[in-house]
Design an enzyme around this catalytic site. Structure first.
Site, PDB file in Angstrom:
ATOM      1  N   LEU A 159       0.840  -1.212   0.000  1.00 29.75           N
ATOM      2  CA  LEU A 159       0.000   0.000   0.000  1.00 29.75           C
ATOM      3  C   LEU A 159       0.868   1.252   0.000  1.00 29.75           C
ATOM      4  O   LEU A 159       0.858   2.047   0.952  1.00 29.75           O
ATOM      5  CB  LEU A 159      -0.994   0.015   1.168  1.00 29.75           C
ATOM      6  CG  LEU A 159      -1.982  -1.151   1.223  1.00 29.75           C
ATOM      7  CD1 LEU A 159      -2.914  -1.017   2.425  1.00 29.75           C
ATOM      8  CD2 LEU A 159      -2.796  -1.256  -0.063  1.00 29.75           C
ATOM      9  N   ILE A 185       7.494  -6.630  -0.258  1.00 27.52           N
ATOM     10  CA  ILE A 185       8.145  -7.783  -0.916  1.00 27.52           C
ATOM     11  C   ILE A 185       9.648  -7.826  -0.639  1.00 27.52           C
ATOM     12  O   ILE A 185      10.271  -8.874  -0.775  1.00 27.52           O
ATOM     13  CB  ILE A 185       7.895  -7.819  -2.451  1.00 27.52           C
ATOM     14  CG1 ILE A 185       8.359  -6.535  -3.142  1.00 27.52           C
ATOM     15  CG2 ILE A 185       6.438  -8.153  -2.757  1.00 27.52           C
ATOM     16  CD1 ILE A 185       8.405  -6.632  -4.659  1.00 27.52           C
ATOM     17  N   THR A 227       7.551  -5.769 -18.613  1.00 26.99           N
ATOM     18  CA  THR A 227       7.096  -4.684 -19.479  1.00 26.99           C
ATOM     19  C   THR A 227       7.873  -4.647 -20.786  1.00 26.99           C
ATOM     20  O   THR A 227       9.042  -5.050 -20.827  1.00 26.99           O
ATOM     21  CB  THR A 227       7.280  -3.330 -18.741  1.00 26.99           C
ATOM     22  OG1 THR A 227       7.135  -2.270 -19.673  1.00 26.99           O
ATOM     23  CG2 THR A 227       8.662  -3.200 -18.109  1.00 26.99           C
ATOM     24  N   ASP A 228       7.245  -4.098 -21.822  1.00 30.74           N
ATOM     25  CA  ASP A 228       7.953  -3.951 -23.107  1.00 30.74           C
ATOM     26  C   ASP A 228       9.090  -2.935 -23.018  1.00 30.74           C
ATOM     27  O   ASP A 228       9.971  -2.905 -23.874  1.00 30.74           O
ATOM     28  CB  ASP A 228       6.976  -3.574 -24.232  1.00 30.74           C
ATOM     29  CG  ASP A 228       6.240  -2.248 -24.018  1.00 30.74           C
ATOM     30  OD1 ASP A 228       6.424  -1.600 -22.968  1.00 30.74           O
ATOM     31  OD2 ASP A 228       5.473  -1.862 -24.922  1.00 30.74           O
ATOM     32  N   GLU A 229       9.075  -2.102 -21.951  1.00 35.09           N
ATOM     33  CA  GLU A 229      10.110  -1.065 -21.849  1.00 35.09           C
ATOM     34  C   GLU A 229      11.500  -1.642 -21.659  1.00 35.09           C
ATOM     35  O   GLU A 229      12.494  -0.934 -21.867  1.00 35.09           O
ATOM     36  CB  GLU A 229       9.794  -0.109 -20.692  1.00 35.09           C
ATOM     37  CG  GLU A 229       8.526   0.667 -20.919  1.00 35.09           C
ATOM     38  CD  GLU A 229       8.458   1.953 -20.098  1.00 35.09           C
ATOM     39  OE1 GLU A 229       7.338   2.399 -19.853  1.00 35.09           O
ATOM     40  OE2 GLU A 229       9.495   2.502 -19.710  1.00 35.09           O
ATOM     41  N   TYR A 246      13.571   3.083 -14.303  1.00 35.38           N
ATOM     42  CA  TYR A 246      12.454   2.125 -14.141  1.00 35.38           C
ATOM     43  C   TYR A 246      12.677   0.886 -15.000  1.00 35.38           C
ATOM     44  O   TYR A 246      12.650  -0.251 -14.500  1.00 35.38           O
ATOM     45  CB  TYR A 246      11.121   2.792 -14.515  1.00 35.38           C
ATOM     46  CG  TYR A 246      10.022   1.786 -14.825  1.00 35.38           C
ATOM     47  CD1 TYR A 246       9.464   1.001 -13.824  1.00 35.38           C
ATOM     48  CD2 TYR A 246       9.550   1.612 -16.133  1.00 35.38           C
ATOM     49  CE1 TYR A 246       8.473   0.059 -14.107  1.00 35.38           C
ATOM     50  CE2 TYR A 246       8.563   0.688 -16.416  1.00 35.38           C
ATOM     51  CZ  TYR A 246       8.028  -0.091 -15.408  1.00 35.38           C
ATOM     52  OH  TYR A 246       7.061  -1.029 -15.681  1.00 35.38           O
ATOM     53  N   SER A 273      15.484  -1.309 -13.914  1.00 39.94           N
ATOM     54  CA  SER A 273      15.179  -2.144 -12.738  1.00 39.94           C
ATOM     55  C   SER A 273      14.292  -3.324 -13.132  1.00 39.94           C
ATOM     56  O   SER A 273      14.448  -4.429 -12.614  1.00 39.94           O
ATOM     57  CB  SER A 273      14.527  -1.299 -11.628  1.00 39.94           C
ATOM     58  OG  SER A 273      13.227  -0.889 -11.998  1.00 39.94           O
ATOM     59  N   LYS A 274      13.368  -3.102 -14.065  1.00 35.34           N
ATOM     60  CA  LYS A 274      12.521  -4.221 -14.518  1.00 35.34           C
ATOM     61  C   LYS A 274      13.360  -5.237 -15.296  1.00 35.34           C
ATOM     62  O   LYS A 274      13.195  -6.446 -15.126  1.00 35.34           O
ATOM     63  CB  LYS A 274      11.364  -3.705 -15.397  1.00 35.34           C
ATOM     64  CG  LYS A 274      10.301  -2.914 -14.668  1.00 35.34           C
ATOM     65  CD  LYS A 274       9.527  -3.714 -13.619  1.00 35.34           C
ATOM     66  CE  LYS A 274       8.598  -4.746 -14.199  1.00 35.34           C
ATOM     67  NZ  LYS A 274       7.748  -5.373 -13.159  1.00 35.34           N
ATOM     68  N   ASN A 321       1.742  -0.679 -23.015  1.00 34.54           N
ATOM     69  CA  ASN A 321       1.040   0.249 -22.110  1.00 34.54           C
ATOM     70  C   ASN A 321      -0.404  -0.172 -21.876  1.00 34.54           C
ATOM     71  O   ASN A 321      -1.162  -0.339 -22.820  1.00 34.54           O
ATOM     72  CB  ASN A 321       1.015   1.656 -22.708  1.00 34.54           C
ATOM     73  CG  ASN A 321       2.354   2.341 -22.613  1.00 34.54           C
ATOM     74  OD1 ASN A 321       3.343   1.856 -23.158  1.00 34.54           O
ATOM     75  ND2 ASN A 321       2.396   3.467 -21.925  1.00 34.54           N
ATOM     76  N   LEU A 335      -0.414   8.818 -18.428  1.00 36.97           N
ATOM     77  CA  LEU A 335      -0.962   9.716 -19.454  1.00 36.97           C
ATOM     78  C   LEU A 335      -2.492   9.653 -19.595  1.00 36.97           C
ATOM     79  O   LEU A 335      -3.152  10.702 -19.561  1.00 36.97           O
ATOM     80  CB  LEU A 335      -0.314   9.430 -20.820  1.00 36.97           C
ATOM     81  CG  LEU A 335      -0.833  10.356 -21.930  1.00 36.97           C
ATOM     82  CD1 LEU A 335      -0.388  11.786 -21.717  1.00 36.97           C
ATOM     83  CD2 LEU A 335      -0.386   9.855 -23.308  1.00 36.97           C
ATOM     84  N   ARG A 388       3.082   4.981 -28.243  1.00 38.54           N
ATOM     85  CA  ARG A 388       2.894   3.872 -27.315  1.00 38.54           C
ATOM     86  C   ARG A 388       1.856   2.926 -27.918  1.00 38.54           C
ATOM     87  O   ARG A 388       1.033   3.332 -28.736  1.00 38.54           O
ATOM     88  CB  ARG A 388       2.419   4.370 -25.932  1.00 38.54           C
ATOM     89  CG  ARG A 388       3.443   5.271 -25.207  1.00 38.54           C
ATOM     90  CD  ARG A 388       4.686   4.482 -24.836  1.00 38.54           C
ATOM     91  NE  ARG A 388       5.692   5.254 -24.111  1.00 38.54           N
ATOM     92  CZ  ARG A 388       6.759   5.832 -24.686  1.00 38.54           C
ATOM     93  NH1 ARG A 388       6.927   5.766 -26.000  1.00 38.54           N
ATOM     94  NH2 ARG A 388       7.651   6.454 -23.948  1.00 38.54           N
ATOM     95  N   GLY A 440      15.512  11.204 -21.574  1.00 38.37           N
ATOM     96  CA  GLY A 440      15.661   9.846 -22.130  1.00 38.37           C
ATOM     97  C   GLY A 440      14.358   9.281 -22.680  1.00 38.37           C
ATOM     98  O   GLY A 440      14.161   8.061 -22.680  1.00 38.37           O
ATOM     99  N   HIS A 441      13.476  10.150 -23.138  1.00 40.58           N
ATOM    100  CA  HIS A 441      12.133   9.743 -23.560  1.00 40.58           C
ATOM    101  C   HIS A 441      12.164   8.736 -24.721  1.00 40.58           C
ATOM    102  O   HIS A 441      12.576   9.091 -25.826  1.00 40.58           O
ATOM    103  CB  HIS A 441      11.374  11.014 -23.986  1.00 40.58           C
ATOM    104  CG  HIS A 441       9.900  10.854 -24.067  1.00 40.58           C
ATOM    105  ND1 HIS A 441       9.055  11.916 -24.287  1.00 40.58           N
ATOM    106  CD2 HIS A 441       9.092   9.766 -23.967  1.00 40.58           C
ATOM    107  CE1 HIS A 441       7.812  11.489 -24.301  1.00 40.58           C
ATOM    108  NE2 HIS A 441       7.809  10.183 -24.125  1.00 40.58           N
TER     109      HIS A 441
END
Ligand code: NAD
Ligand code: DAU
Length: 338
Positions: free
Chosen positions: A37, A62, A127-129, A154, A157-158, A183, A194, A218, A279-280
């Protein structure tokens, strides 16, 4: 014997939708929702299921090894479906540390617990990222063989957590699947991302910030289609395999925002171009062929999905206003204790 399914991050957006999907669909399974939470987790979304006999909520971190090991020893879960994460790219740019702790260390703690107590399968929701970015050539897609080239803290880390999941399979034989989805959007999406940000701002007649020129692309998937994909991978996925999830719904950010403004009958003058994200990533687009061969097909197009989602936000203003103000139920009276 009833099967025990541990869902981490089940108070968040996708995990929350998945908890509801599983509790309602599989009365023969006991569903344990474990969530810390954080700012992104809220339990008011589960008021319809919180009294069901097959639903349990556990408030835990976790990354808290002692608590997680004790829980796994006690319950001997059959499946883990792991959603819990820090999930917002912009937050990872300003504060990467918590992303490493939760997404990398937290995943490793769960993997250790699953390894020590044994498990039918560990499904890691990625994720696809992790694949980085594509250029604007519409014939190129991320496949499961695309090299991992994450660009944000992010996605790094994934990607790190994906590699740990892979390593636990290769080294210890842990039965795993990894899913990499594009997304998502739909009910209970936190209004920092977004689509829900745009809907809530347009409804309040506030400016909608578009990063850079708005031409980044996206590939949008309705969260209900993502839930069905994870259900399929959980039950039918070949152990050790990665499955990409996406429905070929590529849109520029500007197209997405204009669609929402037009459906709500508001003025495009609400659009405000602001400084670009560092870094978009230019473009994400998924090739879902492998998952389709397993039997998955999305039910929503972007048009039907965005119409359903906008209607949901119109019908649930109280929820997103509470979430934006931070004034929502943080604790659950019938909390499970380890
Ligand atoms: P979210 O931010 O809405 O929810 C994350 C949940 O995890 C929250 O309920 C939060 O309280 C919980 N959590 C955070 N840290 C925790 C910790 N240390 N211990 C226990 N719980 C913790 O995220 P989301 O958008 O629902 O994403 C869920 C998963 O799906 C993530 O792993 C994300 O990487 C992945 N994913 C998201 C998308 C997307 O478009 N949102 C797409 C593909 C994959
Ligand atoms: O691709 C899957 C990923 O999708 C998930 O792994 C992430 O958890 C999830 O947050 C999402 O990441 P994005 O960065 O793509 O989503 P976000 O909604 O933050 O941004 C979508 C696009 O819109 C992106 O190009 C940045 C842009 N944007 C975003 C915001 C919040 C804006 O132009 N303005 C905004 O205010």
């Amino acid at each position: 014997m009833r099967k025990k399914i541990l869902i981490t991050g089940g108070a968040g957006f996708i995990g929350g939708n998945f908890v509801q999907y599983m509790v309602n669909k599989y009365l023969e399974y006991d569903i344990y929702n474990l969530d810390l939470l954080t700012y992104a987790g809220d339990l008011t979304k589960h008021k319809e299921i919180e009294d069901k006999k097959n639903y349990f909520f556990i408030r835990a971190d976790i990354a808290d090894r002692e608590t997680i090991l004790a829980l796994f020893e006690k319950e001997k879960f059959d499946y883990v479906v792991h959603f819990a994460a820090e999930s917002h790219v912009d937050r990872s740019i300003t504060d990467p540390g918590v992303f490493v702790r939760t997404n990398v260390l937290g995943t490793q703690v769960l993997l250790d617990a699953a390894k020590l107590t044994g498990i039918t399968k560990f499904i890691h929701v990625s994720t696809d990222e992790v694949y980085g970015e594509l250029d604007f050539d519409p014939t190129t897609f991320f496949t499961e063989e695309t090299p991992l080239q994450p660009n944000s803290p992010y996605s790094a880390s994934k990607a790190s957590s994906d590699l740990l999941v892979r390593a636990y399979h290769e080294t210890y034989g842990l039965p795993v699947n990894i899913t990499r989805c594009s997304n998502n959007y739909g009910p209970y999406h936190f209004p920092e991302k977004l689509i829900p940000l745009t809907i809530s701002r347009v409804l309040n007649e506030q400016k909608v910030p578009i990063y850079g020129d708005g031409k980044n692309i996206r590939d949008w998937l309705h969260v209900f289609d993502h839930c069905a994909a994870i259900d399929l991978v959980m039950h039918e996925g070949v152990i050790g395999e990665v499955y990409n999830v996406g429905g070929h719904n590529e849109r520029t950010n500007l197209e997405v925002v204009k669609t929402i403004i037009n459906v709500l009958g508001k003025s495009e003058e609400l659009i405000e171009f602001v400084a670009d994200r560092l870094g978009h990533d230019k473009r994400y687009a998924i090739d879902p062929t492998k998952l389709e061969k397993l039997g998955w097909k999305p039910k929503y197009t972007f048009e039907t999905g965005i119409a359903q989602t906008i209607q949901w936000y119109l019908d649930n203003k109280e929820w997103w206003e509470q979430v934006i103000s931070g004034k929502y139920q943080k604790y659950f009276e019938k909390q499970y204790s380890i």
